[in-house]
Write a protein that holds these residues in place. Structure first.
Motif, PDB file in Angstrom:
ATOM      1  N   ASN A  66      46.421  62.133  42.421  1.00 41.53           N
ATOM      2  CA  ASN A  66      46.404  60.936  42.553  1.00 41.53           C
ATOM      3  C   ASN A  66      45.830  60.343  41.177  1.00 41.53           C
ATOM      4  OD1 ASN A  66      46.891  58.104  43.482  1.00 41.53           O
ATOM      5  ND2 ASN A  66      45.120  58.214  44.671  1.00 41.53           N
ATOM      6  N   PRO A  67      46.343  60.615  40.247  1.00 49.69           N
ATOM      7  CA  PRO A  67      46.036  60.202  38.708  1.00 49.69           C
ATOM      8  C   PRO A  67      46.321  58.852  38.513  1.00 49.69           C
ATOM      9  CG  PRO A  67      48.028  61.579  38.571  1.00 49.69           C
ATOM     10  CD  PRO A  67      47.631  61.604  40.206  1.00 49.69           C
ATOM     11  N   ASN A  68      47.059  58.251  39.423  1.00 48.58           N
ATOM     12  CA  ASN A  68      47.471  56.650  39.288  1.00 48.58           C
ATOM     13  C   ASN A  68      46.409  55.862  40.140  1.00 48.58           C
ATOM     14  OD1 ASN A  68      49.644  56.734  37.157  1.00 48.58           O
ATOM     15  ND2 ASN A  68      50.928  57.435  38.872  1.00 48.58           N
ATOM     16  N   GLY A  69      45.678  56.534  40.956  1.00 45.98           N
ATOM     17  CA  GLY A  69      44.785  55.884  41.736  1.00 45.98           C
ATOM     18  C   GLY A  69      45.424  54.897  42.905  1.00 45.98           C
ATOM     19  N   TYR A  70      46.345  55.416  43.647  1.00 49.11           N
ATOM     20  CA  TYR A  70      46.985  54.641  44.621  1.00 49.11           C
ATOM     21  C   TYR A  70      46.068  54.606  45.858  1.00 49.11           C
ATOM     22  CZ  TYR A  70      51.465  56.121  42.125  1.00 49.11           C
ATOM     23  OH  TYR A  70      52.192  56.135  41.139  1.00 49.11           O
ATOM     24  N   HIS A  71      46.401  53.593  46.793  1.00 54.23           N
ATOM     25  CA  HIS A  71      45.737  53.527  47.937  1.00 54.23           C
ATOM     26  C   HIS A  71      46.192  54.523  48.884  1.00 54.23           C
ATOM     27  CE1 HIS A  71      44.575  51.668  51.779  1.00 54.23           C
ATOM     28  NE2 HIS A  71      43.444  51.103  51.177  1.00 54.23           N
ATOM     29  N   TRP A  72      45.359  55.155  49.902  1.00 51.64           N
ATOM     30  CA  TRP A  72      45.728  56.157  50.768  1.00 51.64           C
ATOM     31  C   TRP A  72      46.935  55.659  51.601  1.00 51.64           C
ATOM     32  CZ3 TRP A  72      45.357  55.970  56.059  1.00 51.64           C
ATOM     33  CH2 TRP A  72      44.631  54.977  56.609  1.00 51.64           C
ATOM     34  N   ARG A  73      46.842  54.410  51.990  1.00 51.81           N
ATOM     35  CA  ARG A  73      47.885  53.931  52.952  1.00 51.81           C
ATOM     36  C   ARG A  73      49.406  53.759  52.366  1.00 51.81           C
ATOM     37  NH1 ARG A  73      45.659  48.531  54.554  1.00 51.81           N
ATOM     38  NH2 ARG A  73      46.580  47.817  52.710  1.00 51.81           N
ATOM     39  N   GLU A  74      49.105  53.541  50.942  1.00 54.71           N
ATOM     40  CA  GLU A  74      50.513  53.432  50.425  1.00 54.71           C
ATOM     41  C   GLU A  74      51.335  54.755  50.111  1.00 54.71           C
ATOM     42  OE1 GLU A  74      49.679  51.641  46.508  1.00 54.71           O
ATOM     43  OE2 GLU A  74      49.325  49.779  47.560  1.00 54.71           O
ATOM     44  N   GLU A 249      49.608  41.905  22.830  1.00 57.55           N
ATOM     45  CA  GLU A 249      48.374  42.152  23.395  1.00 57.55           C
ATOM     46  C   GLU A 249      47.600  41.302  24.354  1.00 57.55           C
ATOM     47  OE1 GLU A 249      45.329  42.285  20.412  1.00 57.55           O
ATOM     48  OE2 GLU A 249      44.005  43.643  21.471  1.00 57.55           O
ATOM     49  N   ALA A 250      47.829  39.861  23.907  1.00 59.26           N
ATOM     50  CA  ALA A 250      47.524  39.041  24.970  1.00 59.26           C
ATOM     51  C   ALA A 250      48.236  38.736  26.286  1.00 59.26           C
ATOM     52  CB  ALA A 250      47.709  37.289  24.233  1.00 59.26           C
ATOM     53  N   LEU A 251      49.520  38.971  26.140  1.00 63.56           N
ATOM     54  CA  LEU A 251      50.111  39.244  27.365  1.00 63.56           C
ATOM     55  C   LEU A 251      49.871  40.106  28.277  1.00 63.56           C
ATOM     56  CD1 LEU A 251      53.988  38.671  26.366  1.00 63.56           C
ATOM     57  CD2 LEU A 251      52.682  37.302  28.111  1.00 63.56           C
ATOM     58  N   GLY A 252      49.412  41.613  27.545  1.00 63.85           N
ATOM     59  CA  GLY A 252      49.174  42.785  28.265  1.00 63.85           C
ATOM     60  C   GLY A 252      47.771  42.713  28.787  1.00 63.85           C
ATOM     61  N   ASN A 253      46.906  42.008  28.339  1.00 65.29           N
ATOM     62  CA  ASN A 253      45.431  41.550  28.910  1.00 65.29           C
ATOM     63  C   ASN A 253      45.633  40.469  30.051  1.00 65.29           C
ATOM     64  OD1 ASN A 253      43.756  43.144  27.375  1.00 65.29           O
ATOM     65  ND2 ASN A 253      43.897  41.929  25.552  1.00 65.29           N
ATOM     66  N   ASP A 254      46.587  39.508  29.730  1.00 65.16           N
ATOM     67  CA  ASP A 254      46.858  38.476  30.855  1.00 65.16           C
ATOM     68  C   ASP A 254      47.395  39.243  31.978  1.00 65.16           C
ATOM     69  OD1 ASP A 254      47.111  35.812  31.654  1.00 65.16           O
ATOM     70  OD2 ASP A 254      49.119  36.314  32.038  1.00 65.16           O
ATOM     71  N   PHE A 255      48.167  40.233  32.053  1.00 65.11           N
ATOM     72  CA  PHE A 255      48.866  40.987  33.028  1.00 65.11           C
ATOM     73  C   PHE A 255      47.695  41.807  33.982  1.00 65.11           C
ATOM     74  CE2 PHE A 255      51.074  45.026  34.507  1.00 65.11           C
ATOM     75  CZ  PHE A 255      51.454  44.492  35.691  1.00 65.11           C
ATOM     76  N   ILE A 256      46.906  42.503  33.026  1.00 69.00           N
ATOM     77  CA  ILE A 256      45.536  43.006  33.718  1.00 69.00           C
ATOM     78  C   ILE A 256      44.675  42.208  34.313  1.00 69.00           C
ATOM     79  CG2 ILE A 256      43.388  44.176  33.080  1.00 69.00           C
ATOM     80  CD1 ILE A 256      45.148  45.513  30.751  1.00 69.00           C
ATOM     81  N   GLY A 257      44.755  40.950  33.875  1.00 73.59           N
ATOM     82  CA  GLY A 257      43.810  39.874  34.635  1.00 73.59           C
ATOM     83  C   GLY A 257      44.658  39.468  35.915  1.00 73.59           C
ATOM     84  N   TRP A 258      45.843  39.344  35.789  1.00 73.79           N
ATOM     85  CA  TRP A 258      46.527  38.962  37.024  1.00 73.79           C
ATOM     86  C   TRP A 258      46.545  39.945  37.906  1.00 73.79           C
ATOM     87  CZ3 TRP A 258      51.146  41.045  39.271  1.00 73.79           C
ATOM     88  CH2 TRP A 258      51.830  40.191  40.426  1.00 73.79           C
ATOM     89  N   LEU A 259      46.635  41.335  37.743  1.00 70.55           N
ATOM     90  CA  LEU A 259      46.315  42.410  38.612  1.00 70.55           C
ATOM     91  C   LEU A 259      44.865  42.459  39.232  1.00 70.55           C
ATOM     92  CD1 LEU A 259      47.705  45.488  36.764  1.00 70.55           C
ATOM     93  CD2 LEU A 259      48.927  44.277  38.522  1.00 70.55           C
ATOM     94  N   ARG A 260      43.896  42.003  38.572  1.00 70.93           N
ATOM     95  CA  ARG A 260      42.612  42.123  39.128  1.00 70.93           C
ATOM     96  C   ARG A 260      42.496  40.706  39.954  1.00 70.93           C
ATOM     97  NH1 ARG A 260      38.576  45.542  37.208  1.00 70.93           N
ATOM     98  NH2 ARG A 260      37.160  44.221  37.731  1.00 70.93           N
ATOM     99  N   SER A 261      42.625  39.795  39.512  1.00 70.46           N
ATOM    100  CA  SER A 261      42.273  38.277  40.013  1.00 70.46           C
ATOM    101  C   SER A 261      43.312  37.786  41.107  1.00 70.46           C
ATOM    102  CB  SER A 261      42.294  37.320  39.267  1.00 70.46           C
ATOM    103  OG  SER A 261      43.529  36.915  38.403  1.00 70.46           O
ATOM    104  N   GLN A 263      45.822  40.107  42.681  1.00 68.68           N
ATOM    105  CA  GLN A 263      46.397  41.272  43.533  1.00 68.68           C
ATOM    106  C   GLN A 263      45.171  41.835  44.016  1.00 68.68           C
ATOM    107  OE1 GLN A 263      49.026  40.884  44.484  1.00 68.68           O
ATOM    108  NE2 GLN A 263      49.705  39.426  42.927  1.00 68.68           N
ATOM    109  N   GLY A 264      43.845  41.776  43.559  1.00 69.34           N
ATOM    110  CA  GLY A 264      42.786  42.661  44.028  1.00 69.34           C
ATOM    111  C   GLY A 264      42.523  44.126  43.700  1.00 69.34           C
ATOM    112  N   ASP A 265      43.295  44.184  42.499  1.00 65.75           N
ATOM    113  CA  ASP A 265      43.595  45.737  41.823  1.00 65.75           C
ATOM    114  C   ASP A 265      42.090  45.962  41.368  1.00 65.75           C
ATOM    115  OD1 ASP A 265      43.916  48.021  40.788  1.00 65.75           O
ATOM    116  OD2 ASP A 265      46.062  47.479  40.050  1.00 65.75           O
ATOM    117  N   ARG A 266      41.438  46.955  41.854  1.00 71.64           N
ATOM    118  CA  ARG A 266      40.295  47.531  41.522  1.00 71.64           C
ATOM    119  C   ARG A 266      40.131  48.630  40.437  1.00 71.64           C
ATOM    120  NH1 ARG A 266      38.421  50.134  45.885  1.00 71.64           N
ATOM    121  NH2 ARG A 266      36.447  50.411  44.896  1.00 71.64           N
ATOM    122  N   ARG A 267      41.412  48.998  39.938  1.00 72.13           N
ATOM    123  CA  ARG A 267      41.179  50.103  38.935  1.00 72.13           C
ATOM    124  C   ARG A 267      40.790  49.427  37.634  1.00 72.13           C
ATOM    125  NH1 ARG A 267      47.489  52.128  40.533  1.00 72.13           N
ATOM    126  NH2 ARG A 267      47.562  49.956  41.056  1.00 72.13           N
TER     127      ARG A 267
END
Lengths: 294, 85
Positions: A66-74, A249-261, A263-267
């Protein structure tokens, strides 16, 4: 303590988890085989609920392959579909998407600029193709290989899928498709095994964001997951309004922020540095370090 | 294609790829360099093509580019496309 012993101690729990997962696989295969005479909907629902009650067998999936860190339910969701296909049971998974999310997608695709949908890999990411198709959107999917077609079909996509296979020419090919007003859908993440450990690091590649900046394409973020009830959940988002003429770079970091805030993505996502020679090789026993959200 | 057209393309390549093409001291060698042998990824290739397009004021079809094996072939394709337009 010598190094070989410490390595064994590190891997021993992972091996135990792997064995538990094997037991889970045998159970699931047997369960679906014995249920194969029923309706696909009821077989899926029954398997989903029963496997959920035996979660200790399937949670281990998070720690194996599980190198991508998927949730077991998925991961369980996709495995049930795969086992059903083995016994020729065709189940079209249900999905939910909010009206606001569809409005965002449609408003962007009807706008003056071409659209790139950025998402991260998940066992159910190919469900996005059904959303595009249902809404009459012409699209192309960036993928590492033809396996994306089998996955899309497993998740209920019917029809011909336009796939752009990753290569040194893929950004040039996608530039042309954007010029033809096709939506581009891309998983922009990859993982890199951490040497000498069972861990992987996960990265967001800036390449697609760079393509968006250079071609003036609109960016949409997408997220796919599975609910406790066995329904695929999809959501879309847009870059922060505060980003004026953003860099890749700014867009990529914004995407990471969106995933975390949002979608609650903890990776622990990091934006890939251009100089990093990242490898997307997967590795057995690799799992992703996760952080607790504040 | 005339030498001036090649020179302009080579300037762009040397500026963008810098140390990746340092070993090709001679312009003739750089023209013969295979693109896939250079340490550039998909994004690097896109940047190279877009910079060359800017230099030659053309917009290339990606199929013309994909078939190019060497730096020289890319520059030649750019220059010929400019003549057509």
């Amino acid at each position: 303590m010598s190094k070989p012993e410490s390595s064994w101690l590190l891997f021993a729990p992972v091996v135990f988890n792997y064995l538990l997962l094997k037991v889970g696989t045998i159970w699931l295969r047997t369960y679906i085989f014995l249920s194969r005479g029923g309706e696909a909907d009821s077989v899926f629902n029954s398997a989903w609920q029963s496997a959920g009650r035996l979660s200790y067998l399937f949670r281990q999936a998070e720690f194996c392959k599980n190198p991508n860190g998927y949730h077991w339910r998925e991961m369980l969701f996709l495995r049930i579909l795969d086992e059903m296909r083995r016994v020729q049971l065709t189940y079209v998974p249900r999905f939910q998407i909010g009206a606001d999310d569809v409005d965002l997608l449609l408003s962007k695709t009807k706008g003056p600029a071409p659209v790139i949908v950025m998402t991260t890999h998940s066992p159910v990411d190919a469900t996005l193709n059904r959303v595009y198709r249902q809404n009459g959107i012409e699209f192309s999917v960036l993928a590492t290989g033809p396996g994306v077609i089998a996955k899309a079909e497993l998740l209920g996509f019917v029809g011909k899928l336009d796939v752009t296979v990753s290569s040194k020419d893929s950004l040039l090919i996608m530039r042309r498709k954007l010029a033809e007003r096709k939506l581009i859908s891309a998983c922009v993440d990859h993982s890199v095994p951490r040497a000498g450990t069972p861990l992987s690091d996960v990265f967001i590649s800036p390449a697609m964001f760079e393509l968006a900046v250079r071609t003036g394409a609109s960016v949409i973020y997408a997220w796919t997951t599975v609910s406790d009830e066995g329904i695929i959940l999809l959501s879309f988002g847009a870059p922060d309004d505060g980003l004026n003429s953003p860099s890749a770079e700014a867009l990529g970091n914004d995407f990471i922020g969106w995933l975390r805030s949002e979608q609650g993505d903890r990776r622990r996502w990091r934006l890939q540095n251009r100089t990093q020679r990242a490898s997307s090789r997967s590795r057995i026993f690799a799992f992703v370090e996760k952080s607790a959200l504040d | 294609m005339n030498d001036q057209a090649y020179t302009r393309g080579l300037e762009v390549v040397r500026k963008l790829l810098a140390e990746k093409v340092e070993e090709y001291v001679d312009d003739a060698d750089l023209l013969q360099a295979e693109i896939n042998s250079l340490a550039i990824d998909s994004l690097g290739k896109l940047e190279l093509i877009m910079e060359l397009e800017d230099a030659y004021s053309v917009m290339m079809n990606e199929t013309d580019i994909v078939n190019c094996r060497t730096i020289g072939e890319v520059i030649s394709a750019m220059s010929q496309s400019r003549v057509k337009t």
